[in-house]
Motif scaffolding. Structure first.
Motif, PDB file in Angstrom:
ATOM      1  N   MET A 113       9.448  -2.690   0.075  1.00  0.00           N
ATOM      2  CA  MET A 113       8.202  -2.269  -0.018  1.00  0.00           C
ATOM      3  C   MET A 113       7.140  -3.345  -1.021  1.00  0.00           C
ATOM      4  SD  MET A 113       6.920   1.334  -1.798  1.00  0.00           S
ATOM      5  CE  MET A 113       7.996   1.360  -3.569  1.00  0.00           C
ATOM      6  N   HIS A 114       6.638  -3.864  -0.311  1.00  0.00           N
ATOM      7  CA  HIS A 114       5.881  -5.074  -0.916  1.00  0.00           C
ATOM      8  C   HIS A 114       4.824  -4.563  -2.209  1.00  0.00           C
ATOM      9  CE1 HIS A 114       2.833  -4.460   1.815  1.00  0.00           C
ATOM     10  NE2 HIS A 114       1.902  -5.179   1.211  1.00  0.00           N
ATOM     11  N   GLU A 115       4.512  -3.217  -2.022  1.00  0.00           N
ATOM     12  CA  GLU A 115       3.494  -2.555  -3.010  1.00  0.00           C
ATOM     13  C   GLU A 115       4.109  -2.650  -4.384  1.00  0.00           C
ATOM     14  OE1 GLU A 115       2.456  -1.138   1.007  1.00  0.00           O
ATOM     15  OE2 GLU A 115       4.260  -1.328   0.137  1.00  0.00           O
ATOM     16  N   MET A 116       5.292  -2.635  -4.468  1.00  0.00           N
ATOM     17  CA  MET A 116       6.112  -2.632  -5.935  1.00  0.00           C
ATOM     18  C   MET A 116       5.695  -4.171  -6.469  1.00  0.00           C
ATOM     19  SD  MET A 116       7.745  -0.593  -7.374  1.00  0.00           S
ATOM     20  CE  MET A 116       9.305  -0.220  -8.107  1.00  0.00           C
ATOM     21  N   SER A 117       5.780  -5.320  -5.546  1.00  0.00           N
ATOM     22  CA  SER A 117       5.576  -6.572  -6.379  1.00  0.00           C
ATOM     23  C   SER A 117       3.875  -6.933  -6.522  1.00  0.00           C
ATOM     24  CB  SER A 117       5.967  -7.647  -5.417  1.00  0.00           C
ATOM     25  OG  SER A 117       5.504  -7.729  -4.150  1.00  0.00           O
ATOM     26  N   LEU A 118       2.938  -5.861  -5.545  1.00  0.00           N
ATOM     27  CA  LEU A 118       1.805  -5.945  -5.790  1.00  0.00           C
ATOM     28  C   LEU A 118       1.214  -5.302  -7.161  1.00  0.00           C
ATOM     29  CD1 LEU A 118       0.573  -5.444  -2.030  1.00  0.00           C
ATOM     30  CD2 LEU A 118       0.290  -7.436  -3.375  1.00  0.00           C
ATOM     31  N   ASN A 126      -2.940  -4.059   4.822  1.00  0.00           N
ATOM     32  CA  ASN A 126      -1.706  -3.818   4.807  1.00  0.00           C
ATOM     33  C   ASN A 126      -1.031  -3.254   3.618  1.00  0.00           C
ATOM     34  OD1 ASN A 126      -1.514  -4.788   7.649  1.00  0.00           O
ATOM     35  ND2 ASN A 126      -1.374  -7.022   7.399  1.00  0.00           N
ATOM     36  N   VAL A 127      -1.829  -2.807   2.929  1.00  0.00           N
ATOM     37  CA  VAL A 127      -1.331  -2.285   1.613  1.00  0.00           C
ATOM     38  C   VAL A 127      -1.304  -0.623   1.750  1.00  0.00           C
ATOM     39  CG1 VAL A 127      -1.702  -1.635  -0.917  1.00  0.00           C
ATOM     40  CG2 VAL A 127      -1.948  -4.117   0.213  1.00  0.00           C
ATOM     41  N   LEU A 128      -0.282  -0.009   1.549  1.00  0.00           N
ATOM     42  CA  LEU A 128      -0.117   1.461   1.830  1.00  0.00           C
ATOM     43  C   LEU A 128      -0.450   2.063   0.397  1.00  0.00           C
ATOM     44  CD1 LEU A 128       3.130   1.681   3.764  1.00  0.00           C
ATOM     45  CD2 LEU A 128       0.799   1.994   4.617  1.00  0.00           C
ATOM     46  N   PRO A 129      -1.701   2.707   0.158  1.00  0.00           N
ATOM     47  CA  PRO A 129      -2.121   3.594  -1.135  1.00  0.00           C
ATOM     48  C   PRO A 129      -0.730   4.179  -1.634  1.00  0.00           C
ATOM     49  CG  PRO A 129      -3.740   3.494   0.617  1.00  0.00           C
ATOM     50  CD  PRO A 129      -2.649   3.196   1.413  1.00  0.00           C
ATOM     51  N   ASP A 130      -0.152   5.167  -0.979  1.00  0.00           N
ATOM     52  CA  ASP A 130       0.753   6.080  -1.240  1.00  0.00           C
ATOM     53  C   ASP A 130       1.915   5.535  -1.885  1.00  0.00           C
ATOM     54  OD1 ASP A 130      -0.654   8.366  -0.532  1.00  0.00           O
ATOM     55  OD2 ASP A 130       0.380   8.712   1.501  1.00  0.00           O
ATOM     56  N   ALA A 131       2.275   4.050  -1.105  1.00  0.00           N
ATOM     57  CA  ALA A 131       3.206   3.506  -1.727  1.00  0.00           C
ATOM     58  C   ALA A 131       3.051   2.954  -3.299  1.00  0.00           C
ATOM     59  CB  ALA A 131       3.783   2.485  -0.779  1.00  0.00           C
TER      60      ALA A 131
END
Length: 125
Positions: free
Chosen positions: A1-6, A38-43
């Motif tokens: 899940m790249h949202e963690m690094s974002l 390509n960013v999931l708001p929930d994640a």
């Protein structure tokens, strides 16, 4: 899940700017997330909760994350009509040409943040 690094990068940027401005506590962070980013708001929210529990920066369990969703819009370069695309490459629903451009919906950015120069909460503690 790249949202963690974002989210880690969002928090790093907010913290860097807040320290420069003398802010010691961040109360709210607002980010813009486009439908085609390509960013999931929930994640992204889940990643924020993870960092929030760490309490290792200027955010705390009381810090809020506001996600502003940006709608996807495209414009046909042939007939100049705007429409809502499903993908980055989109066929114009009006003239059926593939000569289109995305005009919104690809953003992922920090809109703003709010904080204070004091660690005290509203009860004076």
């Amino acid at each position: 899940m790249h949202e963690m690094s974002l989210m880690a990068e969002v928090l790093r940027l907010v913290e860097e700017d807040a320290i420069e401005r003398g802010i010691v506590k961040v109360d709210r962070i607002s980010v813009i997330v486009g439908e085609l980013s390509n960013v999931l708001p929930d994640a992204l929210e889940l990643a924020f909760c993870y960092f929030q529990k760490q309490e290792c920066s200027l955010i705390s369990k009381k810090t809020e994350l506001a996600i502003i969703r940006e709608e996807a819009k495209a414009r046909c370069k042939e007939c100049r009509k705007e429409f809502a695309p499903d993908y980055r490459i989109a066929l114009c629903p009006h003239c059926h040409q593939l000569n289109t451009e995305i005009i919104s919906g690809e953003s992922f950015q920090i809109e703003s943040y709010e904080g204070s120069e004091s660690c005290e909460d509203n009860n004076g503690r």
